[in-house]
Design a protein around this motif. Sequence first.
Motif, PDB file in Angstrom:
ATOM      1  N   VAL A   1     -56.037   5.273 -56.319  1.00 46.34           N
ATOM      2  CA  VAL A   1     -57.922   5.324 -56.565  1.00 46.34           C
ATOM      3  C   VAL A   1     -58.310   5.697 -57.660  1.00 46.34           C
ATOM      4  N   ALA A   2     -59.719   5.534 -59.167  1.00 39.77           N
ATOM      5  CA  ALA A   2     -59.524   6.340 -59.750  1.00 39.77           C
ATOM      6  C   ALA A   2     -61.288   5.898 -59.997  1.00 39.77           C
ATOM      7  N   LEU A   3     -61.992   7.109 -60.190  1.00 40.42           N
ATOM      8  CA  LEU A   3     -63.486   6.453 -59.789  1.00 40.42           C
ATOM      9  C   LEU A   3     -64.302   7.035 -60.681  1.00 40.42           C
ATOM     10  N   LEU A   4     -65.694   6.623 -61.644  1.00 36.93           N
ATOM     11  CA  LEU A   4     -65.888   6.606 -62.369  1.00 36.93           C
ATOM     12  C   LEU A   4     -67.521   7.050 -63.039  1.00 36.93           C
TER      13      LEU A   4
ATOM     14  N   GLU B   1     -48.022  -1.857 -58.058  1.00 41.12           N
ATOM     15  CA  GLU B   1     -48.748  -1.035 -58.039  1.00 41.12           C
ATOM     16  C   GLU B   1     -49.741  -1.837 -58.048  1.00 41.12           C
ATOM     17  N   LEU B   2     -50.903  -1.146 -57.180  1.00 44.83           N
ATOM     18  CA  LEU B   2     -52.732  -1.429 -57.123  1.00 44.83           C
ATOM     19  C   LEU B   2     -53.049  -0.713 -57.249  1.00 44.83           C
ATOM     20  N   THR B   3     -54.345  -0.637 -58.195  1.00 46.43           N
ATOM     21  CA  THR B   3     -54.829   0.560 -58.561  1.00 46.43           C
ATOM     22  C   THR B   3     -56.507   0.131 -58.353  1.00 46.43           C
ATOM     23  N   ILE B   4     -57.624   1.101 -57.814  1.00 44.39           N
ATOM     24  CA  ILE B   4     -58.560   0.229 -57.662  1.00 44.39           C
ATOM     25  C   ILE B   4     -59.158   1.187 -58.668  1.00 44.39           C
ATOM     26  N   TRP B   5     -59.894   0.301 -59.449  1.00 44.07           N
ATOM     27  CA  TRP B   5     -60.518   1.554 -60.044  1.00 44.07           C
ATOM     28  C   TRP B   5     -62.522   1.340 -59.811  1.00 44.07           C
ATOM     29  N   GLY B   6     -63.136   2.307 -58.881  1.00 43.84           N
ATOM     30  CA  GLY B   6     -64.554   2.144 -58.567  1.00 43.84           C
ATOM     31  C   GLY B   6     -65.509   2.905 -59.744  1.00 43.84           C
TER      32      GLY B   6
END
Length: 342
Positions: A243-246, A66-71
């Motif tokens: 997709v996970a965002l800070l 899997e590919l996770t984008i951390w924004g």
Amino acid sequence: MADVFAGTVEPAKTRGAWSDYNARIAEDIVKCGQLQGDIASELMYPASRLAGKNPLVKSFDFRPSELTIWGGENGAGKSALMNQLALSMMSQSQKVCLFSFEMDPKRTLISCMRCAFGRSPTTQDLFPFFDWANDLLYIYRNQGAISAEYCADGVFYAAKMLGCRHIVVDNLMMLTTGNSSDSVMQSQKRVVQTMKEIAIATGAHIHLVAHLRKPANGQGQNAKPSRFDISGSSDISNLADNVALLRRNREKEQQIIDGGFRNDQWDSEPDVLLTVDKQRATGDSSMTPLWYDKPSGQFCISSARYLQDYMPSGMSGIDTTKPHQLDAIQGLKERSKPWEPI
């Protein structure tokens, strides 16, 4: 229009490049029963499908391929969080490779050591740390922008040849090119597509760091971010599995700086909000408040700031039963800002 079946036009040219795959397509389309053994294994041993337990968000485990984008915006703590996640995966006996193009690799490793020991490291920490980490942690040793193709080669090599199960690429902006917004977006799409293909081909979990747009007019700095706030092409979030965002709580910081928030409730608000906005496998989304501990560089799941110990038992010296909130309060008295950019 010419009749291809009459022989007036070459069939292959008219039908397109897909016709070149006819020779092997029979191997790829199978009766469903041929997957019965694979399905049985997954149902009987679901834990084997995990690539690692998330130390901060229980509903967001990492899965292979899997590919996770951390924004996050600048200074939100994306790189610090990646270091913490890397240590967590290492503590679960998973090999990790870090590609950090904006930071000196020596500084990246020192930040990892700081997180591992819960304080600024010393030369005495070198031997225990590298005795443990040397076979688990790989790092791209250069700094600065590189071509997307060279990065892809590195990611594939780390996954396929070195056996790294988690690969962090920090960040997308350093891999994209173009002299117009359209060409930049196409470049972003190609990078994300490539990372996703490598994840599928190797079984690795790839973590790709991206930037968020600045809040639009009328939106506060603490507005809840979504995957649509990722700077650039919508394909970035569309192609990703997760997709996970800070979002950094700058309003809290400003209140503390102004002196109006130094009371018993000063720390009731989190320092950072971690939003999981997409999980393709489960459909779950979540918002997790996090508190930052500056001496360690760790994000904590409560305002008490209990640290997590990622090294083998007793090696780091971290007392996981000790709250560090008082240290944070003392730090506020000594600094003009509640915490520095991470």
